[in-house]
Design a protein around this motif. Structure first.
Motif, mmCIF file in Angstrom:
data_model
loop_
_atom_site.group_PDB
_atom_site.id
_atom_site.type_symbol
_atom_site.label_atom_id
_atom_site.label_comp_id
_atom_site.label_asym_id
_atom_site.label_seq_id
_atom_site.Cartn_x
_atom_site.Cartn_y
_atom_site.Cartn_z
ATOM 1 N N LEU A 152 26.468 24.830 0.498
ATOM 2 C CA LEU A 152 25.476 23.891 1.041
ATOM 3 C C LEU A 152 25.053 22.816 0.035
ATOM 4 O O LEU A 152 24.970 21.629 0.393
ATOM 5 C CB LEU A 152 24.257 24.655 1.563
ATOM 6 N N PRO A 153 24.733 23.138 -1.224
ATOM 7 C CA PRO A 153 24.376 22.070 -2.174
ATOM 8 C C PRO A 153 25.479 21.031 -2.329
ATOM 9 O O PRO A 153 25.196 19.829 -2.459
ATOM 10 C CB PRO A 153 24.131 22.833 -3.479
ATOM 11 N N VAL A 154 26.725 21.492 -2.296
ATOM 12 C CA VAL A 154 27.837 20.546 -2.397
ATOM 13 C C VAL A 154 27.846 19.617 -1.199
ATOM 14 O O VAL A 154 27.979 18.388 -1.330
ATOM 15 C CB VAL A 154 29.168 21.312 -2.508
ATOM 16 N N LEU A 155 27.706 20.215 0.004
ATOM 17 C CA LEU A 155 27.702 19.401 1.199
ATOM 18 C C LEU A 155 26.507 18.465 1.245
ATOM 19 O O LEU A 155 26.611 17.314 1.695
ATOM 20 C CB LEU A 155 27.723 20.310 2.431
ATOM 21 N N GLU A 156 25.355 18.983 0.795
ATOM 22 C CA GLU A 156 24.163 18.132 0.764
ATOM 23 C C GLU A 156 24.356 16.963 -0.200
ATOM 24 O O GLU A 156 23.990 15.813 0.100
ATOM 25 C CB GLU A 156 22.946 18.971 0.363
ATOM 26 N N MET A 157 24.917 17.239 -1.364
ATOM 27 C CA MET A 157 25.156 16.175 -2.336
ATOM 28 C C MET A 157 26.168 15.169 -1.796
ATOM 29 O O MET A 157 26.018 13.948 -1.986
ATOM 30 C CB MET A 157 25.650 16.758 -3.658
ATOM 31 N N TYR A 158 27.194 15.658 -1.116
ATOM 32 C CA TYR A 158 28.185 14.750 -0.560
ATOM 33 C C TYR A 158 27.574 13.904 0.561
ATOM 34 O O TYR A 158 27.873 12.712 0.698
ATOM 35 C CB TYR A 158 29.377 15.541 -0.042
ATOM 36 N N SER A 159 26.714 14.545 1.368
ATOM 37 C CA SER A 159 26.002 13.798 2.401
ATOM 38 C C SER A 159 25.079 12.753 1.776
ATOM 39 O O SER A 159 24.979 11.614 2.260
ATOM 40 C CB SER A 159 25.200 14.763 3.270
ATOM 41 N N LYS A 160 24.435 13.140 0.701
ATOM 42 C CA LYS A 160 23.576 12.209 -0.027
ATOM 43 C C LYS A 160 24.405 11.035 -0.569
ATOM 44 O O LYS A 160 23.972 9.871 -0.544
ATOM 45 C CB LYS A 160 22.873 12.948 -1.159
ATOM 46 N N LEU A 161 25.594 11.344 -1.067
ATOM 47 C CA LEU A 161 26.488 10.309 -1.576
ATOM 48 C C LEU A 161 26.847 9.320 -0.472
ATOM 49 O O LEU A 161 26.820 8.090 -0.684
ATOM 50 C CB LEU A 161 27.747 10.963 -2.152
ATOM 51 N N LYS A 162 27.176 9.838 0.712
ATOM 52 C CA LYS A 162 27.517 8.979 1.830
ATOM 53 C C LYS A 162 26.341 8.087 2.232
ATOM 54 O O LYS A 162 26.505 6.903 2.538
ATOM 55 C CB LYS A 162 27.968 9.828 3.025
ATOM 56 N N GLU A 163 25.167 8.679 2.222
ATOM 57 C CA GLU A 163 23.971 7.913 2.577
ATOM 58 C C GLU A 163 23.703 6.811 1.543
ATOM 59 O O GLU A 163 23.337 5.674 1.885
ATOM 60 C CB GLU A 163 22.767 8.858 2.677
ATOM 61 N N GLN A 164 23.883 7.136 0.282
ATOM 62 C CA GLN A 164 23.699 6.147 -0.778
ATOM 63 C C GLN A 164 24.727 5.017 -0.665
ATOM 64 O O GLN A 164 24.396 3.849 -0.901
ATOM 65 C CB GLN A 164 23.806 6.824 -2.150
ATOM 66 N N MET A 165 25.938 5.368 -0.308
ATOM 67 C CA MET A 165 26.943 4.337 -0.101
ATOM 68 C C MET A 165 26.567 3.444 1.077
ATOM 69 O O MET A 165 26.773 2.219 1.048
ATOM 70 C CB MET A 165 28.306 4.986 0.155
#
Length: 811
Positions: free
Chosen positions: A143-156
């Protein structure tokens, strides 16, 4: 034979050895430990009958084993029989037990079915529970990995690229290694480099848009910065003027009352405007969004490409600098062209200064200094070229003000601008040249419009108006009643006013150059000297040479220059009051108006002499002597009387001239008249002169002498003016009296009555009289008196010719 049947020792040894080999092979076959192939190959060797002998050994071994088995069976046979007997006894019991066990097993199976079902259910639940626990643990890890990746997408998505890079770094270093065994993790790992490249491309695209934006809006940035610098300078200057009460009076003599009232109003207005501007002080950050630069710098720094970004940024900005420094071809035609040029340059360097202070290493002070030095050299070259096309002093002054604001603005940002102020001194010389050209036109217009007559003043008010424009003082004139006339013409106060206006105009350029009052004073005096010695002097010289300027105008020009010369000391006082520099200062330059107006007067005087002589020549040209007349008319020639009347009226106009000028003009006119009359007698085209013509000519000379003795110009001592005709008088007396003996006897003596008569002149005139006498007296040879006179003439001619020849040899 018996010997042959006994085997030898070697054969016996071989036999024993072979027996041993067979026994070993049998032992190995019984043990089943070694591969039989190897054992059998060792048996079947190359010896004859090996197989038979081995089989014999094998049969013997089998028989031995049979005997041992038989012995063992015999030994255990009774026990075996007993055991069988016992087994038969328990056979029935075993069957019963079997039935009971089977029944018990059946009943146990029936009773355990429900337990088995429950147990299987429990096992299944336990397995599910374990699986759930495992899934939860794995999901908690993922989950932290997915959350961070989701956060990355949102930041992009929201273009927070620097934060996205930080998130990628955390994913790679902290989160992804924990779940590297999963396939989705590998997909993420493969996508991260692509996202980095995408971020680099996007940030570089934003940077390019930023560079294009500041290139388009650099003029607005520069205009705002220059306006702020100008407002600050205006405010400081206004405060300084307000604190110095006498400042305005010293800066503009004659305008002090207006400036004193305006200073307070200007200060109040400036303070109010400053209060308004304090609320909204626009800076480069307000006009330009620098976030693309910061973002791109941070992104490239995080990605380890900071140096690449710095080189790219500096290269692009250098290209933009070259574009900004390239002026438009028509820039010199309007002030707006220069203003836009300066605004673009200021905007460029304001942006660079902001980048220098808010970023670390993107640009350095060395880089900006190098860029500024390059730009400064180009700016100076451009301004030198384009300013040389400016012929309008107002445009040059506007250019100077723009350069000052430009220099002050960039100096406020820490850029050295000394070379710009040095350039201003070059432009100042050009400004002075344009002013001189403009004032040359003004002077010409004033001279063209002047009536070259004394200024009439009908009352006290008109008199005050004139003296308020020009510093005129004359105690004798003040005693006269109105109406009266001032000696100078209208051009004098107008010229004086224009010289003061020129000083004001020159002062405008000297302001804001960061120079001391002494230097400004020196500049004003030098430019004023140029105005007087070159422009005004040239206009006066051209005016004097103009054909339509007559003697009356020339006389008035001499009077005008005299009064302008006297006014030079007031101009020096005027400059001293402006600059607040005392004239007693050692380094204070003096105005050269004295020499300027003296030269103009000398030129006017020479022109008066020339025009008088030309007028005399015009009268001489209309002379119509009858050189063969027998007797004179008894009165002077009409042309000569007209000439004398003209001279008399002309010299009456000279009463306002300085005494020496009028006397010199009168003496020059009389001498020229005498010389012209003498040349008329000695003209080579005149071949014959009668005595009657000599008598008529004598009457004309007598009128000239009477005119000279009438003192047409006061100030001559005795008969000084009459001496202008002494050569003519002695020559005519010699011919009228015919006193050749006295002339020849006294020639060369200081006491000679005809000392001024040249022998060659007398000879020329006498030869003309001789030729006339011969032609007119055809029958003179029949009259004794005529023959004697002719002989006398011939004798005198010979004696005069000998004198002339003697003078030539002596010379």
């Amino acid at each position: 034979m018996a010997r042959k049947s006994r085997p030898n020792m070697s054969e016996m040894y071989l036999e024993e050895n072979k027996d041993q080999i067979y026994e070993n092979a049998l032992a190995e076959i019984e043990s089943f430990e070694l591969p039989l192939g190897t054992t059998l190959r060792s048996v079947y060797d190359d010896q004859p009958n090996a197989h038979q002998r081995f089989m014999e050994k094998l049969d013997a071994c089998i028989r031995n084993h049979d005997r041992e088995i038989e012995k063992m069976c015999n030994f255990h046979h009774q026990g075996f029989v007993d055991a069988i007997t016992e087994l038969l006894k328990v056979r029935a019991d075993a069957e019963k037990l079997k039935v009971q066990v089977t029944d018990t097993n059946r009943r146990l199976q029936d009773a355990g079915k429900e337990v088995i079902a429950q147990t299987e259910e429990i096992i299944r639940c336990r397995v599910q529970q374990r699986n759930i626990t495992t899934v939860v643990e794995k999901l908690q890890l993922c989950l932290p990995v997915l959350e961070m990746y989701s956060k990355l997408k949102e930041q992009m998505k929201v273009k927070r690229y620097y934060s996205a890079l930080k998130t990628m770094e955390q994913l790679e270093n902290l989160y992804l290694p924990r779940v590297s065994q999963y396939r989705f993790c590998q997909i993420m790992i493969e996508n991260l480099p692509k996202l980095r490249e995408e971020i680099k491309e996007i940030s570089m695209s934003d940077l390019k848009d930023f560079l294009e934006s500041i290139r388009k809006h650099s003029d607005r940035i520069g205009e705002t910065a220059m306006k702020q610098a100008q407002q600050q300078k205006t405010f400081s200057t206004t405060l300084q003027k307000h604190n110095n009460v006498n400042y305005g009076r010293n800066m503009h003599l004659g305008r002090s009352r207006i400036l004193d009232s305006k200073n307070e109003m200007t200060l109040k207005r400036t303070l109010e405007e400053d209060d308004d501007h304090d609320e909204e002080v626009l800076t480069a950050q307000d006009l330009v969004d620098f976030s693309p630069v910061y973002r791109c710098l941070h992104i490239y720094s995080v990605l380890g490409d900071g140096e690449i970004f710095e080189n790219y940024y500096r290269k692009q900005r250098r290209k933009q600098a070259r574009l900004v420094l390239q002026p438009q071809s028509s820039m010199h035609e309007t002030v707006e062209g220069y203003r836009r040029y300066f605004s673009q340059i200021v905007g460029f360097f304001v942006v660079e200064d902001h980048i220098l202070h808010v970023t670390q290493g993107l640009v350095t002070r060395t880089y900006t200094d190098e860029l500024w030095n390059m730009a400064l050299s180009k700016i100076i070259a451009v301004l030198r070229t384009h300013s040389s096309y400016c012929n309008d002093p107002d445009l040059v002054l506007e250019l100077k003000n723009l350069i000052v604001v430009f220099a002050d603005t960039l100096q406020g940002y820490g850029f050295p601008v000394n070379r710009l102020f040095d350039l201003l001194f070059e432009i100042r010389d050009q400004y002075n040249e344009t002013l001189l050209k403009k004032w040359s036109g003004l002077f010409r217009d004033i001279f063209e419009a002047d009536n070259y007559s004394p200024i009439p003043v009908a009352n006290e008010e008109e008199y005050k108006i004139v003296i308020s424009k020009f510093p005129f003082q004359d105690s004798e004139l003040d005693k006269q009643s109105f109406p009266k006339k001032l000696p100078m013409s209208q051009s004098v106060p107008q010229i004086y006013i224009q010289v003061k206006e020129f000083i004001y105009a020159s002062l405008k350029f000297s302001e804001s150059l960061h120079r001391s009052s002494t230097e400004i004073d020196d500049m004003l005096r030098k430019s004023t000297n140029l105005l007087l010695t070159r422009t005004l002097s040239s206009c006066l010289q051209n005016l004097i040479k103009k054909p339509h300027i007559g003697l009356t105008e020339l006389v008035q020009i001499i009077i005008n220059t005299t009064h302008l010369e006297l006014a030079c000391k007031y101009l020096e006082d005027f400059i001293s009051n402006i600059t607040n520099i005392s004239q007693v200062t050692v380094h204070t330059a003096r105005l050269y108006g004295l020499s300027t107006f003296k030269d103009a007067r000398h030129a006017a005087e020479g022109e008066i002499y020339t025009k008088l002589n030309q007028k005399i020549d015009e009268f001489i040209q209309i002379a119509d002597y009858d050189w063969t007349m027998s007797e004179s008319d008894g009165r002077a020639s009409g042309y000569l009387m007209d000439l004398i009347n003209f001279l008399r009226s002309t010299f009456q106009v000279f009463t306002h001239l300085p005494g020496k000028v009028a006397q010199t003009a009168c003496m020059s006119a009389c001498q020229h008249l005498s010389t012209s009359l003498m040349q008329m007698l000695l003209d080579t085209e005149l071949k014959q002169i009668s005595m009657g013509a000599i008598q008529q000519f004598n009457l004309d000379v007598i009128q000239c002498e009477l005119f000279a003795s009438s003192e047409p110009v006061p100030g001559f001592q005795g008969d000084t003016l009459q001496l202008a005709f002494i050569d003519l008088r002695q020559l005519l007396d010699l011919f009228m009296v015919w006193d050749w003996s006295t002339y020849l006897a006294d020639y060369g003596q200081a006491t000679s009555k005809y000392l001024r008569v040249n022998p060659s002149t007398a000879l020329t005139l006498l030869e003309k009289m001789r030729d006339s006498s011969k032609k007119n007296n055809i029958f003179a040879q029949f009259r004794k008196n005529d023959r004697d006179k002719q002989k006398l003439i011939e004798t005198v001619v010979k004696q005069l010719r000998s004198l002339v020849n003697g003078m030539s040899q002596h010379t």
